[in-house]
Design an enzyme around this catalytic site. Sequence first.
Site, PDB file in Angstrom:
ATOM      1  N   GLU A 171       1.726   4.000   7.404  1.00  0.00           N
ATOM      2  CA  GLU A 171       0.649   3.561   6.526  1.00  0.00           C
ATOM      3  C   GLU A 171       0.046   4.784   5.815  1.00  0.00           C
ATOM      4  OE1 GLU A 171       0.505   0.502   6.061  1.00  0.00           O
ATOM      5  OE2 GLU A 171       0.113  -0.721   7.826  1.00  0.00           O
ATOM      6  N   HIS A 218       3.475   1.868   2.034  1.00  0.00           N
ATOM      7  CA  HIS A 218       4.065   2.295   3.313  1.00  0.00           C
ATOM      8  C   HIS A 218       5.587   2.224   3.266  1.00  0.00           C
ATOM      9  CE1 HIS A 218       3.650  -2.043   5.096  1.00  0.00           C
ATOM     10  NE2 HIS A 218       4.919  -1.836   4.855  1.00  0.00           N
ATOM     11  N   ASN A 260       0.823  -1.217   0.000  1.00  0.00           N
ATOM     12  CA  ASN A 260       0.000   0.000   0.000  1.00  0.00           C
ATOM     13  C   ASN A 260       0.858   1.269   0.000  1.00  0.00           C
ATOM     14  OD1 ASN A 260       1.079  -0.083   2.515  1.00  0.00           O
ATOM     15  ND2 ASN A 260      -0.861  -0.136   3.641  1.00  0.00           N
TER      16      ASN A 260
HETATM   17  C1  GLP Z   1       7.042  -4.521   6.214  1.00  0.00           C
HETATM   18  C2  GLP Z   1       8.196  -3.749   6.907  1.00  0.00           C
HETATM   19  C3  GLP Z   1       8.765  -2.718   5.988  1.00  0.00           C
HETATM   20  C4  GLP Z   1       9.020  -3.400   4.661  1.00  0.00           C
HETATM   21  C5  GLP Z   1       7.710  -3.690   3.978  1.00  0.00           C
HETATM   22  C6  GLP Z   1       7.823  -4.599   2.773  1.00  0.00           C
HETATM   23  O1  GLP Z   1       5.836  -4.386   6.893  1.00  0.00           O
HETATM   24  N1  GLP Z   1       7.848  -3.147   8.143  1.00  0.00           N
HETATM   25  O2  GLP Z   1       9.958  -2.184   6.534  1.00  0.00           O
HETATM   26  O3  GLP Z   1       9.763  -2.583   3.831  1.00  0.00           O
HETATM   27  O4  GLP Z   1       6.730  -4.125   4.890  1.00  0.00           O
HETATM   28  O5  GLP Z   1       8.022  -5.916   3.172  1.00  0.00           O
HETATM   29  P1  GLP Z   1       8.455  -7.054   2.164  1.00  0.00           P
HETATM   30  O6  GLP Z   1       9.848  -6.752   1.765  1.00  0.00           O
HETATM   31  O7  GLP Z   1       8.334  -8.322   2.964  1.00  0.00           O
HETATM   32  O8  GLP Z   1       7.532  -6.994   1.006  1.00  0.00           O
END
Ligand code: GLP
Length: 248
Positions: free
Chosen positions: A150, A145, A143
């Site tokens: 968020e 973030h 989304n």
């Molecule tokens: C998570 C972490 C973030 C990360 C993002 C993407 O919730 N808190 O720091 O960059 O979401 O995660 P992923 O790399 O597993 O897609």
Amino acid sequence: MLLVGDFVKIKIFDSASEASKFAAKKISSLIEKSPKATLGLATGRTMDAVYNHLSNRYKTTPFDCSNTKAFALDEYIGLEPHDENSYRYYLDFHIFNPLGFKQENTFLPNVHSQNLEEAAKEYEDSIAASGGIDLQILGIGLNGHIGLNEPGSSIDSRTRAVNLSQKTIDSNRPLFKDAQIPMKAMTMGVGTILEAKEIILLATGKSKAEIIKNLIEIEVSSDLPASFLKTHPNALLALDRDSASLLS
Ligand code: GLP
């Protein structure tokens, strides 16, 4: 390939491995050049490959991390540090232990405090006391973030406790297997992140293609917190072909 857009720089690599290697090399080069540097570190699946490359590089050509400081972007509220799903465990396992960071030089928001507001302020103070973050590594949520800021987070938000969105909970749920996934976390704010001297946002894989397209196309907006990086003078977007596949 190097594109210039709203972001100062966008680099597209042939593979996720190449993109991750690039981010790993940025980290190791910084530590080699400035052993007392301060890092800001993301967690998540995208980062696994970065930290793997980094620890492989460290094994072949060790560099001294004993004076390097590192701040996690975020931490779940309600998990103990030894919980395999906590970001403390993740960072110890993937980077701090393999690279020989001193424990006292590694920081996560104190989610165990009785007073989270105070703990958030202490985290900000610790970042400031370290001289600020030299290199911030970021991933991106489905989304948009960054950290756990968020949609709806403001550009000047600081470290604080947040509720996770349903999309984030659903996306991270597979990592928890049978364990219950927390609904809250503490995260550096967007304003905290933007104070880093240099930022690399890494996105790999087809699942990130749509949010990357939106990120490139959208004006700076709290609807997609990663778009705030467009206001940063030294932010680079590192993509692989898959995450860049919807860019025209
Ligand atoms: C998570 C972490 C973030 C990360 C993002 C993407 O919730 N808190 O720091 O960059 O979401 O995660 P992923 O790399 O597993 O897609």
